[in-house]
Scaffold this motif. Structure first.
Motif, short mmCIF file in Angstrom:
data_model
loop_
_atom_site.label_atom_id
_atom_site.label_comp_id
_atom_site.label_asym_id
_atom_site.label_seq_id
_atom_site.Cartn_x
_atom_site.Cartn_y
_atom_site.Cartn_z
N GLU A 190 0.89 -1.22 -0.04
CA GLU A 190 0.03 0.07 0.13
C GLU A 190 0.87 1.16 0.06
O GLU A 190 0.29 2.43 -0.02
N GLY A 191 2.16 1.08 -0.09
CA GLY A 191 3.08 2.10 -0.05
C GLY A 191 3.50 2.61 1.36
O GLY A 191 3.61 4.05 1.51
N ARG A 192 3.18 1.88 2.23
CA ARG A 192 3.52 2.71 3.52
C ARG A 192 5.10 2.32 3.81
O ARG A 192 5.44 0.91 3.73
N LEU A 193 5.91 3.32 4.45
CA LEU A 193 7.15 3.27 4.55
C LEU A 193 7.36 2.33 5.68
O LEU A 193 7.18 2.74 6.85
N LEU A 194 8.07 1.18 5.73
CA LEU A 194 7.97 0.13 7.05
C LEU A 194 9.20 0.61 7.84
O LEU A 194 9.37 0.22 8.89
N ALA A 195 10.42 0.36 7.12
CA ALA A 195 11.70 0.19 7.68
C ALA A 195 12.74 0.74 6.69
O ALA A 195 12.70 0.81 5.48
N VAL A 196 13.81 1.39 7.55
CA VAL A 196 14.91 1.77 6.89
C VAL A 196 16.26 1.45 7.57
O VAL A 196 16.18 1.66 8.90
N GLU A 197 17.30 1.13 6.86
CA GLU A 197 18.73 0.92 7.66
C GLU A 197 19.62 1.70 6.80
O GLU A 197 19.51 1.60 5.45
#
Lengths: 759, 87, 163
Positions: free
Chosen positions: A321-328
């Motif tokens: 759905e285009g939700r940003l979940l995680a960033v490393e």
């Protein structure tokens, strides 16, 4: 556009002529290099031809014997400085390292590192005297790249250096060029990636780039016979210069007077001192003669603060759905020859446009044999945003989602936690994205071969810090506004306008004056986008001080109790009978008889900083034959909180974009393998010209900062953050090549299109 | 009681906790109370009676250079972060 | 080094000075004659901050030797405003907020005046091309270009012969 109805202002939001304008268009304004004192002699600096070498011997005797040479100094002449820390506004500077950068101690650490300084009766003679100084070097292998410098077998700049954490505690056992490691972490990154339907991971590189102000560094100093030192210089912070000089020369601050001259650009680069202490030491040795020093353009490039070259890895995941979940992410920034890059600021900015709960960002501050970096407009943020906003663009393409719709869906807002854990106050990222979506630019189609469009968002904290202002009411009803912030781009106007608004008097009746360090209380630098906000707060407080006194004077003149009086629209009137009123000018005229001079003041540490966001849209055309990128159209949307003088707000927006375009497309420090800087001039280090740039369209969004009486946020820096990624995203859209290394020069484009080295 | 949010690399001193709630009505009291739960952390954050210049402290979202006697409201949230500089 | 006697005209006034052969016109203007409105940004002809009009042409004063000024007619920023009145270019720069730090402003105004002296009605591209040798790091040039175009319009209007 205005998102919240604007109160009715008389002065704020208008576009008057700046108070220092006439002097600046007629050539009469005096900048640091224009200082001419009787008996002036001229200083020059001898610089290292090597990037990394041990100094075995310096022999200055031949130079000292030359007729007309009055003083020579080396590191031995610097008063011994302990390993102390001095707080320069928000920049912590290690004084020992500041001293070693000023004049090399036992080692030179970059090409152009200062080794000695000479003063002579003419600049040409001083130049000749440099040639008479003999320096014996033992040349050492240099390390020039951040990733190379992080290797365990890399040449070490300082064998005693161990990696520390942000509290200065040693965390590494072995000697290392990694001066600092820090981590920002929240949530469960691995679990979040497991839920993602799209994950993109990329590595990015950016090169060292320079602030590129047109006026080189300069200083004139006199070491007076009474032991005081006076310095005339172009600086972003006269008090910062005073503090650094006092530390370096082991003098009480009260012995150092800094007279800020007009300043020809800074962008963060004119906060550290380079020449001021040398000019002072040379003056002392030359018996108190005024010593004037100016840098050549080559010296500016070689030895004053550029910003970091970087290596950045970003991995980001989103659901269907285009939700940003995680960033490393890993951010490795070149600090230059001494620690202190803006890597942590980069980490704290890169996710700021987003509400993302799971992240882990590791930061590394790494020394290399290149000049010590200095702040450069939103320091640390542009490179980090380049990486993050490029990855977001790829996520959007994989999700087949409009990139602005993605940013709106994931936008940070009031209460969203920043990566530092601190929740945002009222911010305007959503409003910026919406304004970009509604702009004529974004609604217009982009057509034609090799043409493309890119967008990106960016964030900068903005600064608060200390400010002092004094206001004196003249008998003719005008007011003197005495402040301590040098005016780089229109702050005399933005402060005078706030005073006029707060007092209800005409803008033309306010006369701003920038005072020296002996004439006003402390002011932190004109930097960090703080002046119109923080010094503006002080101006407002000083105006309230004046208004209270005006009410008291009016009570005597009108023979009414103070409780019945109020200050309204540039005058004082009776609450019970508003026809009993006396104007500002009349109270001013009678001040001698009603209690003497009316003066107001305010000193404060500004709280309630309003952070800034910008969203930008760019259309490009790539010439596949030559690799040249033409910027067809550029729109910058930015939340100003409240635009005091919209023309100068637009100017900040356009200026930051122009620097970002240069950074994206052609600016870079080029070194050979021995660490010689190859392009230390404006011909080979190409900043954008009038011909390289299109008209830059501006959309000012106003989401007022609730902590400022007029709603001001800082506007100076954030506009440089989005262009790097916006342009890279547009080039991808145009030719289908994803560039992860800057600058995206014609050579790189041609190589990417026709083989050769990878893009 | 105030809550202190800890930087990632300091959490191991506090059994991995990301945030710790402790007693205290000034910044100094809070950090001393934190030190009783997470031994050694006071010394990490404070040097010569002041917060280390490399660090910044945010109290209820307001980042600044605070003295240790800075009043801390009940239920305040305190974050510790690297100091940053502007251009 | 023996100094050379130079006779020249600066801003409409006769000027004499002594210069070493190695001294640039920029150095003499600034350090000997006190005309510090002409700025030094690079001293090698790349930034245009030292633009002056030399016998009708724009030159970088850093790339002209002072001795070459013999017999020349030179206009510097100090000679642009006449009879106590700002030149329309100067007025337009103020009104359009076409300067931030102001260090490039004298060179740009001088260069723009040379353009308008020979081409009273340039279009935007011509202005950008003409000013490509004058670097500005603050503004992104947008407001500078607008100011030059506004000044051109104003000058055109002034030149309509009065009946």
């Amino acid at each position: 556009m205005t998102t919240i109805e604007r109160p009715r202002y008389q002065v704020i939001g208008t576009r008057p002529i700046r108070p220092d304008g006439v002097e600046k268009v007629t050539g009469r304004a005096l900048y640091g290099a224009d200082v001419r004192l009787p008996g002036t002699i001229y200083g020059r600096v001898l610089r290292s031809p090597h990037a990394h070498a041990r100094i075995l011997r310096i022999d200055t005797s031949a130079a000292e014997r030359m007729p007309g040479v009055l003083a020579v100094v080396t590191h031995r002449d610097l008063p011994a400085v302990a390993d102390g820390i001095q707080n320069l506004g928000e920049t912590a500077v290690n004084v020992r390292e500041l001293a070693a950068n000023l004049l090399a101690d036992d080692k030179v650490l970059y090409h152009g590192h200062a080794v000695a300084a000479v003063a002579a009766v003419s600049p040409h003679l001083a130049e000749e005297a440099l040639g008479a100084i003999t320096v014996e070097y033992e040349v050492l292998p240099p390390v020039l790249d951040v990733r190379e410098a992080m290797r365990e077998d890399a040449p070490l700049l300082d064998e005693s250096r161990r990696t520390k954490n942000i509290a200065g505690q040693v965390v590494g056992e072995r000697p290392s060029n990694i001066a600092m490691h820090h981590r920002f972490e929240a949530g469960d990154v691995e679990a979040a990636f497991a839920k993602a339907s799209v994950v993109i991971e990329r590595e990015f590189r950016t090169k060292m780039v320079h602030q590129g102000y047109i006026e080189p560094q300069n200083a004139t100093a006199v070491w007076n016979q009474d032991g005081t030192v006076t310095i005339w210089t172009s600086t972003q912070g006269a008090f910062a210069v005073r503090g650094q000089v006092a530390e370096l020369l082991r003098l009480p601050v009260s012995k150092v007077r800094v007279v800020p001259m007009e300043i020809g650009g800074g962008f963060g680069g004119k906060i550290p001192v380079y020449l001021e202490p040398l000019a002072a030491l040379l003056s002392r040795k030359a018996g108190g003669r005024p010593v004037k020093m100016t840098m050549s353009r080559t010296e500016v490039f070689q030895a004053t603060g550029p910003t970091s070259g970087t290596w950045i890895r970003v991995k980001a995941g989103a659901d269907a759905e285009g939700r940003l979940l995680a960033v490393e992410a890993e951010l490795c920034y070149e600090a230059g020859a001494f620690p202190g890059s803006s890597v942590n600021a980069g980490a704290m900015c890169m996710l700021a446009p987003y509400d993302v709960e799971n992240f882990r960002i590791d930061t590394y501050d790494v020394v290399v044999n290149k000049p010590k970096t200095a702040a450069y407009r939103a320091p640390g943020a542009p490179a980090a945003a380049f990486a993050m906003e490029s990855v977001v663009d790829e996520l959007c393409r994989a999700l087949k989602m409009d990139p602005l719709a993605f940013r709106l869906k994931n936008s940070s807002r009031e209460g969203t936690r920043q990566v530092s854990g601190v929740p945002f106050p009222r911010i305007g990222h959503e409003e910026c994205v919406r304004a970009a979506m509604e702009s004529d630019h974004y609604r217009s189609p982009i057509e034609g071969p090799n043409r493309g469009r890119g967008v990106a968002s960016g964030f900068w904290f903005n600064g608060g810090m200390q400010s002092t202002v004094l206001v004196a009411v003249n008998p003719d009803g005008t007011v003197n506004l005495i402040e301590g912030n040098t005016d780089i781009g229109g702050t005399r106007a933005s402060l005078a306008m706030q005073l006029a608004e707060a007092l209800g008097i005409p803008y033309e009746d306010v006369k701003p004056f920038v005072a020296d360090t002996d004439s006003i209380g402390h002011n932190d630098v004109t930097g960090g986008s703080r002046t119109t906000f923080a010094t503006g707060l002080a101006v407002y407080e000083a105006a309230m001080d004046i208004r209270r006194q005006m009410v008291a004077r009016a009570a005597r003149i009108l023979n009414l109790p103070e409780e019945d009086l109020e200050y309204v629209d540039g005058g004082v009137q009776s609450k019970s009978d508003p026809s009993k009123r006396i104007g500002f000018k009349e109270i001013a005229r009678q001040q001698a008889r009603t209690g003497g001079p009316i003066t107001g003041k305010a000193s404060l540490v500004a709280r309630g900083v309003g952070p800034a966001f910008s969203t930008q849209i760019v259309d490009v055309e790539v010439d596949p034959e030559t690799g040249k990128v033409t910027i067809l159209r550029y729109t910058v949307v930015q939340d100003a909180g409240r635009a005091i003088h919209p023309s100068y707000v637009e100017g900040q927006m356009q200026g930051g974009v122009a620097q970002g375009i240069g950074w994206a497309l052609h600016e870079e420090y080029c070194y050979d393998e021995q660490g010689h800087l190859l392009n230390a001039n404006f011909l080979d280090y190409r900043i954008p010209t009038a011909l390289d740039l299109p008209p830059i369209e501006t959309v000012i969004v106003e989401v007022p900062n609730p902590a400022h009486p007029f709603g001001v946020r800082g506007v100076g820096e954030v506009s440089i953050v989005p262009p790097l990624a916006a342009i890279a995203n547009a080039i991808y859209d145009a030719i289908g090549v994803r560039f992860t290394d800057l600058p995206i020069s014609p050579r790189r484009i041609v190589e990417a299109l026709y083989g050769g080295k990878e893009g | 009681m105030p809550t202190v949010r800890l930087p990632a690399l300091f959490r191991e001193r506090c059994g991995g906790a990301t945030a710790v709630t402790v007693e205290g009505s000034t910044l100094g009291e809070v950090l001393l109370a934190l030190d009783r739960r997470c031994p050694g952390i006071f010394e990490l954050l404070v040097e010569g009676g002041s917060i280390r210049p490399e660090l910044a402290v945010a109290i209820d979202g307001e980042t600044g250079s605070y003295l240790l006697d800075e009043p801390v409201p009940p239920g305040a949230e305190i974050a510790i972060l690297p100091a940053i500089a502007g251009g | 080094m023996a100094k050379v006697h130079v006779r020249t005209e600066i801003n409409g006034e006769p000027v004499e000075f002594l210069a070493e052969p190695r001294q640039s016109l920029l150095e003499v203007l600034r350090e000997e004659l006190g005309l510090t409105g002409t700025k030094e940004g690079c001293n090698n002809g790349n930034c245009g901050a030292c633009s002056v009009i030399f016998d009708g042409r724009v030159v970088n004063a850093c790339c002209v030797l002072a001795v070459e000024a013999e017999g020349a007619r030179i206009v510097t920023i100090e000679g642009i405003a006449r009879d106590g009145e700002l030149h329309p270019l100067q007025q337009a720069f103020l009104e359009e907020a076409a300067l931030q730090c102001g260090i490039c402003t004298p060179g740009i105004i001088v260069a723009a005046k040379a353009l308008l002296d020979r081409e009273p009605n340039p279009d935007e591209l011509r202005v950008r091309h003409w000013l490509a040798g004058n670097l500005c790091r603050c503004t992104g040039y947008d407001k500078i270009v607008r100011a030059v175009l506004a000044a051109a319009e104003r000058l055109q209007a002034q030149e309509v012969p009065q009946r």
